[in-house]
Write a protein that holds these residues in place. Sequence first.
Motif, PDB file in Angstrom:
ATOM      1  N   ASP A  70       1.100  10.093  -4.902  1.00 51.30           N
ATOM      2  CA  ASP A  70       1.615  11.441  -4.301  1.00 51.30           C
ATOM      3  C   ASP A  70       2.117  11.935  -4.969  1.00 51.30           C
ATOM      4  OD1 ASP A  70       0.801  10.742  -1.328  1.00 51.30           O
ATOM      5  OD2 ASP A  70       2.504  10.598  -1.118  1.00 51.30           O
ATOM      6  N   ALA A  71       2.959  11.180  -5.803  1.00 49.61           N
ATOM      7  CA  ALA A  71       3.934  12.116  -7.742  1.00 49.61           C
ATOM      8  C   ALA A  71       3.391  12.980  -8.241  1.00 49.61           C
ATOM      9  CB  ALA A  71       5.091  11.331  -7.605  1.00 49.61           C
ATOM     10  N   VAL A  72       1.909  11.545  -8.694  1.00 49.33           N
ATOM     11  CA  VAL A  72       0.948  12.453  -9.622  1.00 49.33           C
ATOM     12  C   VAL A  72       0.451  13.581  -9.326  1.00 49.33           C
ATOM     13  CG1 VAL A  72       0.842  10.404 -10.359  1.00 49.33           C
ATOM     14  CG2 VAL A  72      -0.567  10.275  -9.558  1.00 49.33           C
ATOM     15  N   TYR A  73      -0.236  13.143  -7.511  1.00 54.31           N
ATOM     16  CA  TYR A  73      -0.891  14.240  -7.337  1.00 54.31           C
ATOM     17  C   TYR A  73      -0.014  15.846  -7.096  1.00 54.31           C
ATOM     18  CZ  TYR A  73      -3.891  17.321  -4.078  1.00 54.31           C
ATOM     19  OH  TYR A  73      -4.527  18.140  -3.439  1.00 54.31           O
ATOM     20  N   GLY A 125       0.851  -1.474  -0.353  1.00 55.83           N
ATOM     21  CA  GLY A 125       0.013  -0.136  -0.059  1.00 55.83           C
ATOM     22  C   GLY A 125       0.820   1.290  -0.448  1.00 55.83           C
ATOM     23  N   GLU A 126       1.897   1.578   0.519  1.00 55.33           N
ATOM     24  CA  GLU A 126       3.197   2.854   1.124  1.00 55.33           C
ATOM     25  C   GLU A 126       3.579   2.695  -0.624  1.00 55.33           C
ATOM     26  OE1 GLU A 126       6.256   3.660   3.749  1.00 55.33           O
ATOM     27  OE2 GLU A 126       6.720   1.812   2.129  1.00 55.33           O
ATOM     28  N   HIS A 127       3.526   1.783  -1.529  1.00 54.32           N
ATOM     29  CA  HIS A 127       4.156   1.915  -2.698  1.00 54.32           C
ATOM     30  C   HIS A 127       3.044   2.916  -3.544  1.00 54.32           C
ATOM     31  CE1 HIS A 127       6.648  -1.673  -1.552  1.00 54.32           C
ATOM     32  NE2 HIS A 127       7.635  -0.447  -1.270  1.00 54.32           N
ATOM     33  N   LEU A 128       1.447   2.051  -3.672  1.00 55.94           N
ATOM     34  CA  LEU A 128       0.422   3.092  -3.995  1.00 55.94           C
ATOM     35  C   LEU A 128       0.833   4.119  -3.500  1.00 55.94           C
ATOM     36  CD1 LEU A 128      -0.010  -0.393  -5.260  1.00 55.94           C
ATOM     37  CD2 LEU A 128      -2.499   0.478  -4.127  1.00 55.94           C
ATOM     38  N   TYR A 185       9.645   7.374   3.232  1.00 55.76           N
ATOM     39  CA  TYR A 185       8.798   6.010   2.639  1.00 55.76           C
ATOM     40  C   TYR A 185       9.732   5.258   3.715  1.00 55.76           C
ATOM     41  CZ  TYR A 185       6.155   8.796  -0.810  1.00 55.76           C
ATOM     42  OH  TYR A 185       5.195  10.002  -0.964  1.00 55.76           O
ATOM     43  N   SER A 186       9.051   4.357   4.209  1.00 58.67           N
ATOM     44  CA  SER A 186       9.957   3.539   5.391  1.00 58.67           C
ATOM     45  C   SER A 186      10.802   1.874   3.831  1.00 58.67           C
ATOM     46  CB  SER A 186       9.164   2.726   5.891  1.00 58.67           C
ATOM     47  OG  SER A 186       7.846   1.417   4.750  1.00 58.67           O
ATOM     48  N   ARG A 187       9.780   1.864   3.133  1.00 56.92           N
ATOM     49  CA  ARG A 187      11.014   1.204   2.193  1.00 56.92           C
ATOM     50  C   ARG A 187      10.251   2.013   1.076  1.00 56.92           C
ATOM     51  NH1 ARG A 187      10.866  -4.904  -0.307  1.00 56.92           N
ATOM     52  NH2 ARG A 187      13.246  -4.973  -0.715  1.00 56.92           N
ATOM     53  N   PRO A 188      10.920   3.018  -0.699  1.00 56.99           N
ATOM     54  CA  PRO A 188      10.128   3.281  -1.838  1.00 56.99           C
ATOM     55  C   PRO A 188      10.790   2.177  -2.577  1.00 56.99           C
ATOM     56  CG  PRO A 188      12.660   4.158  -0.569  1.00 56.99           C
ATOM     57  CD  PRO A 188      12.091   3.517   0.338  1.00 56.99           C
ATOM     58  N   LEU A 189      10.176   2.624  -3.327  1.00 57.76           N
ATOM     59  CA  LEU A 189       9.845   2.038  -4.776  1.00 57.76           C
ATOM     60  C   LEU A 189      11.434   1.500  -5.165  1.00 57.76           C
ATOM     61  CD1 LEU A 189       6.850   3.115  -6.871  1.00 57.76           C
ATOM     62  CD2 LEU A 189       7.886   0.930  -6.523  1.00 57.76           C
ATOM     63  N   ARG A 190      12.258   2.933  -5.313  1.00 53.98           N
ATOM     64  CA  ARG A 190      13.534   2.576  -5.954  1.00 53.98           C
ATOM     65  C   ARG A 190      14.396   1.220  -4.943  1.00 53.98           C
ATOM     66  NH1 ARG A 190      16.377   7.840  -3.376  1.00 53.98           N
ATOM     67  NH2 ARG A 190      16.997   7.409  -1.520  1.00 53.98           N
TER      68      ARG A 190
END
Length: 389
Positions: free
Chosen positions: A59-62, A51-54, A98-103
């Motif tokens: 957040d970015a597109v907003y 869920g955090e990655h969504l 974020y605790s564990r971002p997509l990167r």
Amino acid sequence: MMKTFQFSGVLLCALCLAACERQALQPDSPTEELFSLSDVARMLSDLPLEGEHLDEVHDAVYASSGHGYDEEYRLSDLFSAPGAGVGDQGLPSKAGGYSRPLRELFTDYLSQRYATKAGAADVERYINALSESDMQIYWPYSENWDGRSFPIVTFDPGPGIESNYGYEVRIDRDGAHVVDSVLVTEEVARERPVWVINRNDDAAFTPFEPFEEPFTKAAKDKGDTTDKEYILSIRDFKMMRNYDSWFGGASEFFVKTGAVDGFKATKDEDLKNYSPSLTDLMIVVKRNQLGRKVPFNALLLTNFTEQMEKIAFMVIEDDGGTTTSWKCSAVVKYNSKQYGFELEIPYKDKDDIVWRGQLTRNYFQEVFEKGGGTLSGRFGDVEITFALE
């Protein structure tokens, strides 16, 4: 009788009070030989999304949308500033991150897949290739997201194609990450989250900054208006059709106005004091704004006088290509004589020309007689409401 004045150069005088700043585009990235759009879509769907990655992507597109860009999350920002949108200057708007971002998911995926074959050095090369590319996650209709549904991940299949296969990401009853192949259309994207891997084509431009109270402030700055000088702006903008495939994103319109701003000559000698100026601004109209009046308050001219007979006006939808120009003129009048100032308005040869021509003083006559107001008109497949204050 009309006299013509010749001026060299494409841009005679840059009047960019509400204009876009054109920056140099990045050179072709090395990603092309390593990953295709479909490769990145497959890779993204394979990541153990939570869920955090969504939230990070949303957040970015907003943030991008809030800065006047499309609903987009560039991979360059994903790796350098998780959650940052276009226009954030590399600084994510969400405090604490974020605790564990997509990167980190991308890094782990590439390490597991390529480290045994190519070594750590090549894994770093793959990560750099992604982060330096012009690829991005485009999330159309992101405002409809319910805050919990996982996405279908797809990619831009090319111009004119309106459907493609995608990877449906979901979590089953046992908490397992499941990916199914499904058909994706724009109708699907309206109903549920769809992430499209495509290429960024608007980050090199800066959309105009909207003016919350443009007319009141500008009128105060002008002081006495007994000479009947007006502020000309676009009050709202309506797109009647989408110009590109939905996989490609929103429509980016460039509105270009050429005029002799503030012309108030009283004798021939005054002509040497004037030259035409060009206002060039970008307006991004998202897919969900089709057929809707979108308020913009985009400033075109600060001193529209009654001596300005004709204004060169052009609306294009950006598609790139080789730079060319439209040769046109801005016309002024005094002592019953017309004087034309020649200019060239640049555009790209692949751009869709929505409308180009001249707006005459007579077009605005009714508004002039009222001492200001608004006037709406159809220009090709867009409707524009002008304001004179």
